[in-house]
Design a protein around this motif. Structure first.
Motif, PDB file in Angstrom:
ATOM      1  N   THR A  32     -40.941 -46.001  27.918  1.00  0.00           N
ATOM      2  CA  THR A  32     -40.881 -44.631  27.434  1.00  0.00           C
ATOM      3  C   THR A  32     -41.256 -44.558  25.969  1.00  0.00           C
ATOM      4  OG1 THR A  32     -38.568 -44.840  26.776  1.00  0.00           O
ATOM      5  CG2 THR A  32     -38.992 -44.133  29.023  1.00  0.00           C
ATOM      6  N   ALA A  33     -41.436 -43.324  25.515  1.00  0.00           N
ATOM      7  CA  ALA A  33     -41.691 -43.090  24.097  1.00  0.00           C
ATOM      8  C   ALA A  33     -40.429 -43.345  23.299  1.00  0.00           C
ATOM      9  CB  ALA A  33     -42.160 -41.649  23.899  1.00  0.00           C
ATOM     10  N   ALA A  34     -40.604 -43.680  22.026  1.00  0.00           N
ATOM     11  CA  ALA A  34     -39.450 -43.944  21.160  1.00  0.00           C
ATOM     12  C   ALA A  34     -38.576 -42.705  21.073  1.00  0.00           C
ATOM     13  CB  ALA A  34     -39.949 -44.337  19.769  1.00  0.00           C
ATOM     14  N   GLY A  35     -37.273 -42.911  21.109  1.00  0.00           N
ATOM     15  CA  GLY A  35     -36.326 -41.820  20.978  1.00  0.00           C
ATOM     16  C   GLY A  35     -35.882 -41.215  22.291  1.00  0.00           C
ATOM     17  N   VAL A  36     -36.553 -41.538  23.407  1.00  0.00           N
ATOM     18  CA  VAL A  36     -36.169 -41.008  24.711  1.00  0.00           C
ATOM     19  C   VAL A  36     -35.043 -41.864  25.288  1.00  0.00           C
ATOM     20  CG1 VAL A  36     -36.936 -40.533  27.060  1.00  0.00           C
ATOM     21  CG2 VAL A  36     -38.456 -40.075  25.135  1.00  0.00           C
ATOM     22  N   VAL A  37     -33.977 -41.226  25.759  1.00  0.00           N
ATOM     23  CA  VAL A  37     -32.860 -41.960  26.348  1.00  0.00           C
ATOM     24  C   VAL A  37     -33.267 -42.477  27.725  1.00  0.00           C
ATOM     25  CG1 VAL A  37     -30.447 -41.866  27.062  1.00  0.00           C
ATOM     26  CG2 VAL A  37     -31.217 -40.500  25.116  1.00  0.00           C
ATOM     27  N   ARG A  38     -33.140 -43.768  27.922  1.00  0.00           N
ATOM     28  CA  ARG A  38     -33.513 -44.410  29.190  1.00  0.00           C
ATOM     29  C   ARG A  38     -32.258 -44.585  30.039  1.00  0.00           C
ATOM     30  NH1 ARG A  38     -35.894 -49.750  26.764  1.00  0.00           N
ATOM     31  NH2 ARG A  38     -33.787 -49.605  25.886  1.00  0.00           N
ATOM     32  N   VAL A  39     -32.242 -43.973  31.220  1.00  0.00           N
ATOM     33  CA  VAL A  39     -31.064 -43.985  32.090  1.00  0.00           C
ATOM     34  C   VAL A  39     -31.392 -44.707  33.389  1.00  0.00           C
ATOM     35  CG1 VAL A  39     -29.287 -42.606  33.218  1.00  0.00           C
ATOM     36  CG2 VAL A  39     -30.369 -41.758  31.114  1.00  0.00           C
ATOM     37  N   ASP A  71     -34.655 -43.977  35.794  1.00  0.00           N
ATOM     38  CA  ASP A  71     -35.212 -44.977  36.702  1.00  0.00           C
ATOM     39  C   ASP A  71     -34.230 -45.175  37.843  1.00  0.00           C
ATOM     40  OD1 ASP A  71     -36.829 -46.963  37.750  1.00  0.00           O
ATOM     41  OD2 ASP A  71     -35.953 -48.534  36.500  1.00  0.00           O
ATOM     42  N   VAL A  72     -34.665 -44.983  39.078  1.00  0.00           N
ATOM     43  CA  VAL A  72     -33.795 -45.106  40.251  1.00  0.00           C
ATOM     44  C   VAL A  72     -33.879 -46.520  40.801  1.00  0.00           C
ATOM     45  CG1 VAL A  72     -33.413 -44.333  42.622  1.00  0.00           C
ATOM     46  CG2 VAL A  72     -34.000 -42.675  40.838  1.00  0.00           C
ATOM     47  N   LEU A 285     -26.211 -46.370  31.930  1.00  0.00           N
ATOM     48  CA  LEU A 285     -26.091 -46.526  33.376  1.00  0.00           C
ATOM     49  C   LEU A 285     -25.411 -45.290  33.952  1.00  0.00           C
ATOM     50  CD1 LEU A 285     -25.908 -48.266  36.088  1.00  0.00           C
ATOM     51  CD2 LEU A 285     -23.587 -48.814  35.300  1.00  0.00           C
ATOM     52  N   VAL A 286     -25.931 -44.775  35.072  1.00  0.00           N
ATOM     53  CA  VAL A 286     -25.238 -43.742  35.837  1.00  0.00           C
ATOM     54  C   VAL A 286     -25.098 -44.233  37.267  1.00  0.00           C
ATOM     55  CG1 VAL A 286     -25.328 -41.404  36.781  1.00  0.00           C
ATOM     56  CG2 VAL A 286     -25.990 -41.805  34.405  1.00  0.00           C
ATOM     57  N   THR A 287     -23.870 -44.282  37.753  1.00  0.00           N
ATOM     58  CA  THR A 287     -23.613 -44.692  39.126  1.00  0.00           C
ATOM     59  C   THR A 287     -22.736 -43.648  39.788  1.00  0.00           C
ATOM     60  OG1 THR A 287     -22.874 -46.528  40.543  1.00  0.00           O
ATOM     61  CG2 THR A 287     -21.576 -46.089  38.547  1.00  0.00           C
ATOM     62  N   GLY A 288     -22.357 -43.889  41.041  1.00  0.00           N
ATOM     63  CA  GLY A 288     -21.518 -42.912  41.718  1.00  0.00           C
ATOM     64  C   GLY A 288     -21.326 -43.236  43.180  1.00  0.00           C
ATOM     65  N   GLU A 289     -20.443 -42.461  43.827  1.00  0.00           N
ATOM     66  CA  GLU A 289     -20.191 -42.559  45.260  1.00  0.00           C
ATOM     67  C   GLU A 289     -19.402 -41.327  45.700  1.00  0.00           C
ATOM     68  OE1 GLU A 289     -17.624 -45.694  46.578  1.00  0.00           O
ATOM     69  OE2 GLU A 289     -16.434 -45.650  44.753  1.00  0.00           O
ATOM     70  N   GLY A 290     -19.217 -41.212  47.004  1.00  0.00           N
ATOM     71  CA  GLY A 290     -18.558 -40.025  47.523  1.00  0.00           C
ATOM     72  C   GLY A 290     -17.123 -39.859  47.068  1.00  0.00           C
ATOM     73  N   ARG A 291     -16.331 -40.915  47.156  1.00  0.00           N
ATOM     74  CA  ARG A 291     -14.934 -40.844  46.713  1.00  0.00           C
ATOM     75  C   ARG A 291     -14.616 -42.066  45.861  1.00  0.00           C
ATOM     76  NH1 ARG A 291     -10.196 -38.391  47.412  1.00  0.00           N
ATOM     77  NH2 ARG A 291     -11.145 -36.904  48.864  1.00  0.00           N
ATOM     78  N   VAL A 292     -14.151 -41.824  44.664  1.00  0.00           N
ATOM     79  CA  VAL A 292     -13.704 -42.906  43.793  1.00  0.00           C
ATOM     80  C   VAL A 292     -12.203 -43.045  43.985  1.00  0.00           C
ATOM     81  CG1 VAL A 292     -13.429 -43.643  41.397  1.00  0.00           C
ATOM     82  CG2 VAL A 292     -15.558 -42.568  42.129  1.00  0.00           C
ATOM     83  N   ASP A 293     -11.805 -44.200  44.493  1.00  0.00           N
ATOM     84  CA  ASP A 293     -10.391 -44.448  44.748  1.00  0.00           C
ATOM     85  C   ASP A 293     -10.085 -45.914  44.462  1.00  0.00           C
ATOM     86  OD1 ASP A 293     -11.445 -45.833  46.936  1.00  0.00           O
ATOM     87  OD2 ASP A 293     -10.952 -44.264  48.359  1.00  0.00           O
ATOM     88  N   GLU A 294      -8.978 -46.382  44.949  1.00  0.00           N
ATOM     89  CA  GLU A 294      -8.562 -47.756  44.658  1.00  0.00           C
ATOM     90  C   GLU A 294      -9.605 -48.776  45.072  1.00  0.00           C
ATOM     91  OE1 GLU A 294      -4.618 -50.572  45.464  1.00  0.00           O
ATOM     92  OE2 GLU A 294      -5.145 -48.968  46.873  1.00  0.00           O
TER      93      GLU A 294
END
Length: 374
Positions: A32-39, A71-72, A285-294
């Motif tokens: 990416t160009a400088a200054g762009v947040v890379r996720v 980026d996926v 980093l961005v992550t996730g799921e349907g239910r966050v539990d124990e």
């Protein structure tokens, strides 16, 4: 949207001594160009709502709409979808084999052969909790997995990898061992465990979601104790001393007693794909799921990704369908930003892709504000 300081967390994964082949998932990368947040966006499934890849793409689109570079990447932890995630990055030859599931139905089981000699199968294809014909039915025996292993063993070149997540069983693996005739089945085998729990905790921790009614908990726990005694008598091993033995309703411990090696599912995925290297090319980093539990913190991909981000000093965000009250403190300690879809008001009436897109856009705005110091 919530914000918290980035603090604490450790990664206990034991990586396998393998390299990661080139990716095949078609995402453009993070040049990416400088200054762009890379996720880097890598989510697990939102069960009943969106698959992992679908959720990641929608969140990434929302992030890009705010000016972030997203980026996926596919991710797996030994649960359902691990084969697909490995294939998207590492390639290989995917086929399906005719099999019979735990309820006597003819099904097609996935088989992935990697160029490096590993062959992967998923227990959920024949034992899947999501495939129960009657959601109120009692847990079946694990026999179908033993039969699948016997079917696949002759075509394995170097190493059989059994992904154990998403099963409906709590029999401690006795059914599978009986199908395997209590003998080693041929090729070296690695069990990819999606959770790290002891054998004795199988019923208490996951029995309810696998169909054990409250009035039968004592009976199932008694049967599990008998299963551990049978395994000790047959193999000379104490499943209580085997790490992650409770994964897959006790299948991890049972297969270990017959000679399999048990490893963390995410560590196995990382070793086969080189996934963790991609984190070095991102800012967030961005992550996730349907239910966050124990269970999220017991070896599931989102929890392991957040631990890895902490180890690298990398800010992280989380998108979840819902967050259990018992996990909110951990989420606050692990994540700079998070979104719970069930707390977004009108979001619950949106289509899955639209809800996740808006969550990504909200996350992107918070990330950019944090980066800009405004």
């Amino acid at each position: 949207m919530r914000e918290r300081p980035d603090n604490g967390g450790a990664d206990d994964c034991r990586p396998l001594p393998r390299r990661g082949p080139a990716r095949r998932d078609g995402s453009p990368g993070l040049s990416t160009a400088a200054g762009v947040v890379r996720v880097l966006v890598a989510t697990d499934k939102f069960r009943g709502f969106a698959s992992g890849p679908t959720a990641s793409r929608a969140i990434a689109a929302g992030l890009r709409a705010t000016g972030c570079a997203a980026d996926v990447r596919s991710v797996g932890d030994g649960g359902e979808g691990t084969i697909d995630a490995v294939w998207r990055i590492a390639g290989g030859h995917r086929t399906r084999l005719p099999a019979v599931d735990a309820w006597g139905r003819r099904v097609e089981a996935q088989l992935l052969r990697l160029p490096t000699g590993e062959t992967l199968i998923e227990a959920a294809d024949v034992l899947g909790v999501a495939n129960r014909p009657d959601p109120a039915g009692l847990p079946p025996p694990s026999t179908a997995l033993g039969e699948l292993i016997r079917l696949v063993a002759p075509v394995v070149r170097d190493l059989l990898v059994v992904c154990l997540g998403g099963t409906a069983v709590v029999d401690g693996g006795i059914g599978a061992c009986e199908a395997l005739r209590w003998q080693p089945w041929g090729p070296p085998t690695l069990v990819a465990a999606d959770v790290d729990i002891p054998y004795a905790s199988v019923v208490g921790r996951f029995g309810a979601q696998k169909g054990v009614p409250g009035h039968l908990v004592d009976q199932y726990e008694s049967e599990l104790r008998r299963a551990s005694e049978v395994l000790r008598a047959r193999s000379g091993r104490d499943v209580a001393q085997i790490p992650r033995a409770g994964a897959g309703g006790g299948l991890a411990g049972a297969l270990a007693c017959l000679g399999a090696d048990v490893r963390g599912g995410f560590a196995t995925f990382d070793a086969l794909t080189g996934f963790s290297r991609s984190m070095g090319h991102a800012d967030v980093l961005v992550t996730g799921e349907g239910r966050v539990d124990e269970s999220t913190w017991l070896g599931k991909a989102p929890g392991e990704l957040l631990r890895a981000a902490h180890r690298k000093g990398m800010p992280a965000g989380l998108v979840a369908g819902a967050i259990d009250d018992g996990s909110r403190t951990t989420v606050g300690a692990m994540c700079r930003h998070w979104v719970a879809l069930n707390e977004q008001g009108s979001a619950s009436r949106r289509t899955p892709e639209v809800a996740l897109y808006h969550s990504g856009a909200e996350m992107g705005k918070a990330i950019r504000q944090n980066r800009d110091g405004s």
